[in-house]
Enzyme design. Structure first.
Site, PDB file in Angstrom:
ATOM      1  CG  ASN A 156     -21.287  -6.388  11.752  1.00  0.00           C
ATOM      2  OD1 ASN A 156     -22.113  -5.502  11.531  1.00  0.00           O
ATOM      3  ND2 ASN A 156     -21.527  -7.404  12.562  1.00  0.00           N
ATOM      4  CD1 TRP A 157     -18.188  -0.484  10.064  1.00  0.00           C
ATOM      5  CD2 TRP A 157     -19.233   1.363   9.340  1.00  0.00           C
ATOM      6  NE1 TRP A 157     -17.276   0.266   9.352  1.00  0.00           N
ATOM      7  CE2 TRP A 157     -17.889   1.404   8.881  1.00  0.00           C
ATOM      8  CE3 TRP A 157     -20.074   2.421   8.985  1.00  0.00           C
ATOM      9  CZ2 TRP A 157     -17.376   2.460   8.129  1.00  0.00           C
ATOM     10  CZ3 TRP A 157     -19.568   3.472   8.222  1.00  0.00           C
ATOM     11  CH2 TRP A 157     -18.234   3.492   7.803  1.00  0.00           C
ATOM     12  CE  LYS A 158     -20.593  -6.349  15.841  1.00  0.00           C
ATOM     13  NZ  LYS A 158     -20.218  -7.121  17.010  1.00  0.00           N
ATOM     14  CG  HIS A 167     -23.884 -10.950  14.068  1.00  0.00           C
ATOM     15  ND1 HIS A 167     -23.914 -10.779  15.431  1.00  0.00           N
ATOM     16  CD2 HIS A 167     -22.623 -10.628  13.670  1.00  0.00           C
ATOM     17  CE1 HIS A 167     -22.724 -10.362  15.837  1.00  0.00           C
ATOM     18  NE2 HIS A 167     -21.918 -10.263  14.783  1.00  0.00           N
ATOM     19  CD  GLU A 181     -23.461  -8.181  18.174  1.00  0.00           C
ATOM     20  OE1 GLU A 181     -23.773  -7.378  17.261  1.00  0.00           O
ATOM     21  OE2 GLU A 181     -22.310  -8.253  18.646  1.00  0.00           O
ATOM     22  CD  GLU A 234     -18.864 -12.861  13.567  1.00  0.00           C
ATOM     23  OE1 GLU A 234     -18.031 -11.979  13.346  1.00  0.00           O
ATOM     24  OE2 GLU A 234     -20.049 -12.615  13.835  1.00  0.00           O
ATOM     25  N   GLY A 250     -16.455  -8.870  20.447  1.00  0.00           N
ATOM     26  CA  GLY A 250     -16.425  -7.634  21.225  1.00  0.00           C
ATOM     27  C   GLY A 250     -15.792  -7.779  22.601  1.00  0.00           C
ATOM     28  CB  SER A 259     -11.608 -10.080  19.601  1.00  0.00           C
ATOM     29  OG  SER A 259     -12.644  -9.771  20.516  1.00  0.00           O
ATOM     30  N   GLY A 275     -15.753  -6.374  13.609  1.00  0.00           N
ATOM     31  CA  GLY A 275     -16.681  -5.419  14.211  1.00  0.00           C
ATOM     32  C   GLY A 275     -15.966  -4.142  14.614  1.00  0.00           C
ATOM     33  N   GLY A 276     -15.622  -4.051  15.894  1.00  0.00           N
ATOM     34  CA  GLY A 276     -15.050  -2.822  16.455  1.00  0.00           C
ATOM     35  C   GLY A 276     -13.896  -2.233  15.646  1.00  0.00           C
TER      36      GLY A 276
HETATM   37  P1  PGA Z   1     -15.778  -7.726  16.970  1.00  0.00           P
HETATM   38  O1  PGA Z   1     -17.166  -8.145  16.264  1.00  0.00           O
HETATM   39  O2  PGA Z   1     -14.732  -7.684  15.889  1.00  0.00           O
HETATM   40  O3  PGA Z   1     -16.050  -6.359  17.560  1.00  0.00           O
HETATM   41  O4  PGA Z   1     -15.471  -8.762  17.996  1.00  0.00           O
HETATM   42  C1  PGA Z   1     -17.219  -9.098  15.240  1.00  0.00           C
HETATM   43  C2  PGA Z   1     -18.645  -9.314  14.783  1.00  0.00           C
HETATM   44  O5  PGA Z   1     -19.542  -9.346  15.637  1.00  0.00           O
HETATM   45  O6  PGA Z   1     -18.909  -9.456  13.581  1.00  0.00           O
END
Ligand code: PGA
Length: 257
Positions: free
Chosen positions: A10-12, A93, A95, A168, A174, A214, A235-236
């Site tokens: 997930n590149w956000k 998600h 976010e 999640e 994050g 994470s 994500g990251g």
């Molecule tokens: P993260 O994000 O791996 O940076 O914690 C995961 C996500 O929000 O899908």
């Protein structure tokens, strides 16, 4: 038959065309690890360029509108995503739930719209730190999931093919603070029981449940060895081919062991 592990980046809101070289590197590496299904959800602007070049990886989106078309300035429909080459969409998600006030009923409508447009859906759920601290994480996640899953109508078809759930915990996203294997196993077990209740034994047991929050090269092997983990939403650590493919490789090795 159990499905392949599903590793989704997930590149956000990260990535311009300069990131296409990273997507190419991920695609090349994925060709060497066919036991794992590798996918990227880049920003909208990179869906088509990545789809056009990719030979192995699947491309998806991070959100869609719940209507097929209309006067919705700035929004994108599921059909537009499919037209650009997307094969799936991440919905619900945290976010988006937090920053855009998305509620379960809206997420359900988006899931139905995505399925109607032929996309697969990765539906996210997860509790806050406060909810976990007061011992209500399981009840919260089950209720959230039940209210956001698509209306299992005819559009759904084979649920295990069209639907993936991503657990999640918000406090793990994050933050570098992943959930423990025991917490993940317990929550995924509860989610599995709910999926069996909703979709029956066969499909309910085949739907993949991803863990997200994470996931990194350092903890990937432990995450994939955890019962009921069918892959990861990353994500990251999905922003470079080097770290993302170490995670995919850890999933492939779990399959081999
Ligand atoms: P993260 O994000 O791996 O940076 O914690 C995961 C996500 O929000 O899908």
């Amino acid at each position: 038959m159990a499905q392949r592990p599903y590793i989704v980046g997930n590149w956000k809101m990260h990535g311009t065309r300069a990131m296409l070289s990273e997507a190419r590197a991920i695609d090349r590496a994925a060709q060497r690890h066919m036991k794992v299904e590798v996918a990227i959800a880049p920003p909208y602007t990179l869906i088509h360029p990545i789809h056009r070049e990719a030979e192995q990886i699947v491309v998806g989106a991070q959100d869609c509108h719940h209507e097929a078309e209309g006067a919705h300035t700035g929004d994108i429909s599921a059909a537009m995503l499919a037209d650009a080459g997307a094969k799936f969409v991440i919905l619900g998600h945290s976010e988006r739930r937090q920053a855009h006030g998305e509620k379960d009923a809206l997420i359900r409508a988006k899931a139905d719209a995505a399925l109607a447009a032929g996309l697969r859906v990765i539906l996210c759920c997860g509790e806050s730190e406060e909810t976990r601290e007061v011992g209500k994480a399981v009840a919260f996640v089950k209720r959230q999931l039940k209210a956001s899953l698509p209306e299992a109508g005819e559009e759904l078809g084979d649920a295990s093919e069209r639907l993936t759930v991503a657990y999640e915990p918000i406090w793990a996203i994050g933050t570098g603070k992943s959930a423990t294997a025991a917490d993940i196993a317990a929550m995924h077990g509860e989610i599995r029981a709910l999926l069996v209740e909703l979709y029956g034994d066969v499909q309910g047991n085949e739907i993949r449940i991803l863990y997200g929050g994470s996931v990194k090269p350092e903890n990937a092997a432990e995450v994939f060895a955890t019962p009921e983990v069918g892959g990861a939403l990353v994500g990251g650590a999905s922003l470079t081919a080097d770290s993302f493919m170490v995670i995919a490789l850890a999933a492939a090795e779990t399959e081999d062991s």
